[in-house]
Design a protein around this motif. Structure first.
Motif, PDB file in Angstrom:
ATOM      1  N   GLY A 162       0.813  -1.199   0.000  1.00  0.00           N
ATOM      2  CA  GLY A 162       0.000   0.000   0.000  1.00  0.00           C
ATOM      3  C   GLY A 162       0.851   1.255   0.000  1.00  0.00           C
ATOM      4  N   LEU A 163       0.373   2.273  -0.698  1.00  0.00           N
ATOM      5  CA  LEU A 163       1.024   3.580  -0.750  1.00  0.00           C
ATOM      6  C   LEU A 163       0.009   4.627  -0.334  1.00  0.00           C
ATOM      7  N   GLY A 164       0.449   5.602   0.447  1.00  0.00           N
ATOM      8  CA  GLY A 164      -0.463   6.638   0.900  1.00  0.00           C
ATOM      9  C   GLY A 164       0.228   7.968   1.063  1.00  0.00           C
ATOM     10  N   GLY A 165      -0.522   9.029   0.897  1.00  0.00           N
ATOM     11  CA  GLY A 165       0.023  10.366   1.068  1.00  0.00           C
ATOM     12  C   GLY A 165      -1.091  11.390   1.042  1.00  0.00           C
ATOM     13  N   GLY A 166      -0.771  12.606   1.417  1.00  0.00           N
ATOM     14  CA  GLY A 166      -1.778  13.648   1.432  1.00  0.00           C
ATOM     15  C   GLY A 166      -1.165  15.016   1.572  1.00  0.00           C
ATOM     16  N   THR A 167      -2.023  16.010   1.739  1.00  0.00           N
ATOM     17  CA  THR A 167      -1.571  17.392   1.831  1.00  0.00           C
ATOM     18  C   THR A 167      -0.825  17.678   3.120  1.00  0.00           C
TER      19      THR A 167
END
Length: 212
Positions: A162-167
């Motif tokens: 899984g890959l995740g990211g945000g502001t």
């Protein structure tokens, strides 16, 4: 009291839907109190919008206090499958109150392969959500997205990544190896980074008892 009246009117108006929409069950209505004083309410109406090819449900809900109600909408669509898991699914949601507004979505898809595509497949899911302050309209919305893929062989999940990211800058990577070679354990690695620096890295082993 105006907010309560609007909430009740909202729930009642949802009953005036086309004939194609069928209520799954009667509308849910509840109230809460403290020391005999009214403190909040919740009204929800689930609808069945399924077709021959897809199972679809829609739930409209209003809840909260009289001064600050929250309106919430959820739409879930799942493709019908004769055998095995659904090949695709879609979920959409939105919420609104005086403090913030938010939207969310989830999309998943299966890609079968080999001689048993219903038991051997790669699943890919994408989850996204974003919220924006209603008190500070000029503020930057807070958003996050996650992409996850899993491998299933002969009906058993083998591994996932899984890959995740945000502001907010909380990028991360997760990798799990689930019971490889019939070993009764699950292995997972999790790495979290912020401002291009690793803030949290973990390696975990979970024992799995197969016989009870």
């Amino acid at each position: 009291m105006k907010s309560l009246i609007l909430g009740g009117a909202f729930a009642l108006s949802m009953t005036a839907v086309p004939v194609m929409a069928q209520a799954i069950r009667k509308p849910d209505l509840s109230v809460s109190s403290n020391d005999g004083r009214f403190t909040g309410y919740s009204a929800a109406l689930p609808l069945d919008l399924s077709s021959d090819a897809e199972s679809t449900t829609f739930v409209a809900k209003v809840a909260g206090s009289i001064e600050q109600p929250t309106y919430d909408f959820n739409l879930n669509m799942t493709a019908k499958a004769e055998q095995g898991p659904s090949p695709r699914a879609l979920a959409l949601g939105a919420s609104l109150n005086k403090r913030e507004a938010g939207v969310r979505s989830s999309l998943s898809r299966l890609f079968g392969f080999g001689d048993l595509p219903k038991s051997n497949y790669v699943s890919v899911s994408v989850d996204m959500n974003a919220t924006r302050s209603m008190v500070l309209p000029a503020s930057i919305p807070v958003a996050r997205a996650n992409v996850r893929s899993a491998l299933t062989l002969d009906g058993r999940q083998i591994a996932s990544i899984g890959l995740g990211g945000g502001t907010m800058g909380d990028e991360g990577v997760d990798f799990s190896l689930i019971r490889p070679f019939d070993i009764p354990a699950e292995f997972s690695v999790s790495v979290r980074a912020e401002d291009e620096r690793v803030q949290d890295g973990r390696f975990m082993v979970k024992l799995v008892k197969t016989n009870w």
